[in-house]
Design a protein around this motif. Structure first.
Motif, short mmCIF file in Angstrom:
data_model
loop_
_atom_site.label_atom_id
_atom_site.label_comp_id
_atom_site.label_asym_id
_atom_site.label_seq_id
_atom_site.Cartn_x
_atom_site.Cartn_y
_atom_site.Cartn_z
N ASN A 206 -1.98 1.08 0.04
CA ASN A 206 -3.22 1.47 1.15
C ASN A 206 -2.58 2.74 1.89
O ASN A 206 -3.43 3.28 2.37
N SER A 207 -1.24 3.05 1.81
CA SER A 207 -0.89 4.21 2.57
C SER A 207 -0.98 5.54 1.86
O SER A 207 -0.95 6.76 2.29
N THR A 220 3.90 6.02 2.38
CA THR A 220 4.53 5.80 3.80
C THR A 220 4.99 4.31 3.65
O THR A 220 4.32 3.32 3.51
#
Lengths: 318, 318
Positions: A206-207, A220
């Motif tokens: 998702n990052s 991240t």
């Protein structure tokens, strides 16, 4: 002193009460080497034990299933897959100056032991230990085969990494014939994920962010992630390789938050860009395809600095 | 008629203009077998071509790098890794009744060819093709080795699947010595993901739900996903295995939306629960550890039906 495998075997044959040290934060190779040698020495009627500063991770629990802790005074101390004394972790103080024999495959081995046998071409220390076991004349029981296969498969990425050689494959074939339960071991090592790992992968995916026309990808890992995912440090293994795996990505960046405003940066590159050049701009360094550096800045500023430097590096190659 | 490898080689030696068919939606094994045999036949001075209903996926592009399409009349038609005529896809109409020789490793091979040589114990059809190439007396050039290694590694999950045998490893060792560019091939096959695949994994991990005290895990693949992720059908490969990989999960469920209110369900189980029993309750079936069924219901209702049935199944085992 560096010695060859025949000399190492000669030394071992003289010993009856052997302590085998594995490195801290143990992986499949150090544990497979240590337990494989333990079972082989037991087959020869010798006393032996395995010592490691940290507990055996659950995916390697099968290595200990026939292990018996015996009370005896250690007559000989050896280390397997331990490139430097500080890698002994909590055992360093007790054993660092006392290692008489080291079996290893790390080219960086410091030669800290009285005698060291190092095979830098081997995909795993277990390749060397297998040769030791054979020259000792110990039977390669299914238990020994399980241990050595575990080390061989785990350190070679299941025969995927460039370190894999024809000899690695031939040894795997022989261990399978000796009764290694390879199917179950492979499932355990390569097809099992903790729930924490799944949640970590979810958060990391998702990052993901893309820059420079998808030629730079960045992930991240915030400090809060391990707690949020109820994950262990080991659940973060290998994540830094992820952004560079993406087709078309030349530079993969991983930002791991160490403390507020401090980022540990891992850089992975393809064959074109030099990761150590990029990290050098921020006071870090490493290898051409894998380097690291530390950046002190807020998240947005850290991302801006890194991705701009990455874009400049890519432009300079055109 | 079933024939052995020596007979298959004898038949091939008599041929000069060979058409080699790969199956539709081609994988590494059918393409590695087809191109490996093509290059070997060319080395023997024979004319040959490869035919496949679908394009070669980008990760296998290296197999075609020395391929030359020649104009000749086909004198002999053979198929590799094609278990049934309908798997020829768009080539079925033109070739289905004309296949004179089939080389395969699928135990389900229907024997549709005039003569079939099937090695059901082989991890890949490439294992059989390698033996054919050697018996033909063709040199195993680096190009041939690249093809056969690609098929061997891809169909065995890089030597991870239970189908891997000592012979699989020994063949890998020999192909590496023959010049297979295994390091680059492994990176391409196992460490490269399309951006679409990354976005698919992101969405699928976000969809994950746990039931029955984390012993049942469920992922959802909505129709919109491929478009949203700009992904290809191939980017969904292997996803159904994901929920069962999680430590502690006994039953993994994958719901793929086929059309509004219609779900294709894949069930994977560990050694305890029988997936075919669960799918049988919904009119489906399959194997003990991998089965499927179709459910017509809204999403919430489909999830409720499946997870309740899964919980009952787990309770019945206690």
């Amino acid at each position: 002193m560096m010695i060859d495998v025949e000399q190492a075997v000669k030394r071992l044959l003289q010993q009856d009460r052997v302590c085998i040290l594995a490195h801290a934060s143990p992986d499949g190779d150090t544990l497979g080497s240590a337990y494989g040698l333990y079972y082989a020495l037991r087959e020869l009627g010798k006393q032996a034990r395995v010592r490691c500063a940290d507990p055996v991770p659950s995916q390697y629990a099968h290595l200990c299933r026939e292990y018996r802790e015996e009370d005896f005074e250690e007559g000989f101390v050896m280390a397997v897959d331990v490139a430097a004394p500080n890698l002994l972790g909590g055992l360093e103080a007790a054993y660092a100056g006392r290692v008489q024999l080291c079996l290893d495959h790390h080219p960086t081995n410091e030669g800290y032991a009285q005698e060291s046998c190092v095979w830098p071409q081997a995909a795993a220390t277990c390749e060397l230990v297998y040769e030791v076991v054979r020259l000792l004349g110990a039977p390669v029981t299914p238990m020994v085969a399980d241990c050595l296969y575990t080390g061989l498969a785990s350190d070679s990425g299941c025969f995927k990494y460039p370190s894999t050689s024809p000899q690695t494959h031939r040894m795997a074939a022989q261990l399978m014939e000796a009764g290694a339960d390879y199917s179950r071991i492979n499932e355990r090592l390569f097809d099992t994920k903790t729930k924490g790992r799944i949640l970590v992968e979810q958060a990391v995916l998702n990052s993901i962010r893309f820059f420079a026309g998808d030629r730079v990808a960045l992930i991240t890992i915030p400090r809060s992630l391990l707690e949020h995912a109820q994950a262990a440090e080991g659940d973060l293994d290998g994540l830094a390789a992820l952004p560079r795996m993406i087709e078309g990505v030349d530079i993969g960046l991983t930002l791991r938050e160490k403390e507020e405003g401090v980022w540990k940066v891992s850089v992975r590159t393809g064959s074109r860009a030099d990761a150590s050049v990029l990290c050098g701009k921020f006071g870090g360094g490493g290898h051409a395809r894998a380097s690291g550096c530390l950046i002190r800045a807020g998240y947005d500023e850290a991302v801006r600095m890194l991705t701009e430097a990455a874009e400049h590096l890519l432009e300079s190659l055109e």
